[in-house]
Design a protein around this motif. Structure first.
Motif, PDB file in Angstrom:
ATOM      1  N   SER A  53       0.902  -1.100   0.054  1.00 20.31           N
ATOM      2  CA  SER A  53       0.040   0.064  -0.006  1.00 20.31           C
ATOM      3  C   SER A  53       0.941   1.209  -0.083  1.00 20.31           C
ATOM      4  O   SER A  53       2.194   1.101   0.299  1.00 20.31           O
ATOM      5  N   SER A  54       0.187   2.436  -0.356  1.00 21.23           N
ATOM      6  CA  SER A  54       1.074   3.565  -0.497  1.00 21.23           C
ATOM      7  C   SER A  54       1.577   4.000   0.980  1.00 21.23           C
ATOM      8  O   SER A  54       2.332   5.002   1.175  1.00 21.23           O
ATOM      9  N   ASP A  55       1.077   3.550   2.179  1.00 17.74           N
ATOM     10  CA  ASP A  55       1.746   3.978   3.540  1.00 17.74           C
ATOM     11  C   ASP A  55       2.813   3.076   3.841  1.00 17.74           C
ATOM     12  O   ASP A  55       3.054   2.789   4.766  1.00 17.74           O
ATOM     13  N   PHE A  56       3.439   2.552   2.773  1.00 14.64           N
ATOM     14  CA  PHE A  56       4.822   1.679   2.772  1.00 14.64           C
ATOM     15  C   PHE A  56       4.525   0.521   3.631  1.00 14.64           C
ATOM     16  O   PHE A  56       5.614  -0.157   4.299  1.00 14.64           O
ATOM     17  N   ARG A  57       3.347  -0.173   3.609  1.00 12.51           N
ATOM     18  CA  ARG A  57       3.270  -1.668   4.223  1.00 12.51           C
ATOM     19  C   ARG A  57       3.640  -2.604   3.045  1.00 12.51           C
ATOM     20  O   ARG A  57       3.363  -2.464   1.987  1.00 12.51           O
ATOM     21  N   SER A  58       4.584  -3.452   3.449  1.00  5.67           N
ATOM     22  CA  SER A  58       5.059  -4.274   2.464  1.00  5.67           C
ATOM     23  C   SER A  58       5.576  -5.921   3.066  1.00  5.67           C
ATOM     24  O   SER A  58       5.068  -5.915   4.309  1.00  5.67           O
TER      25      SER A  58
END
Length: 77
Positions: A53-58
């Motif tokens: 996601s764009s909130d840097f969850r990886s």
């Protein structure tokens, strides 16, 4: 954590698993053994990260491989 000698390591060692599976041909042969079917040529990426996601969850995958028929494989120790 106790350190093991290199000769004592097996594929349950994250270090050795990543090193061995970085080789495209070795990874292909292991996939064939596990899946019991022929696998075409694979391209391997060790410690591959996928941004979720764009909130840097990886998520980080130990070994990520893809074959010529666009099938992706996630190999975890």
């Amino acid at each position: 954590m106790t350190l093991k000698k290199f000769q004592e390591l097996d594929l349950s060692s994250a270090f050795l698993f990543a090193i061995v599976m970085q080789d495209d041909e070795t990874c292909r042969m292991v996939l064939e053994l596990i899946l019991e079917r022929p696998i075409s040529k694979v391209k391997v990426h060790a410690e591959h990260s996928i941004l979720l996601s764009s909130d840097f969850r990886s998520v980080r995958l130990d070994v990520y491989a893809g074959d010529e028929t666009q099938v992706d494989y996630n190999l975890e120790m």
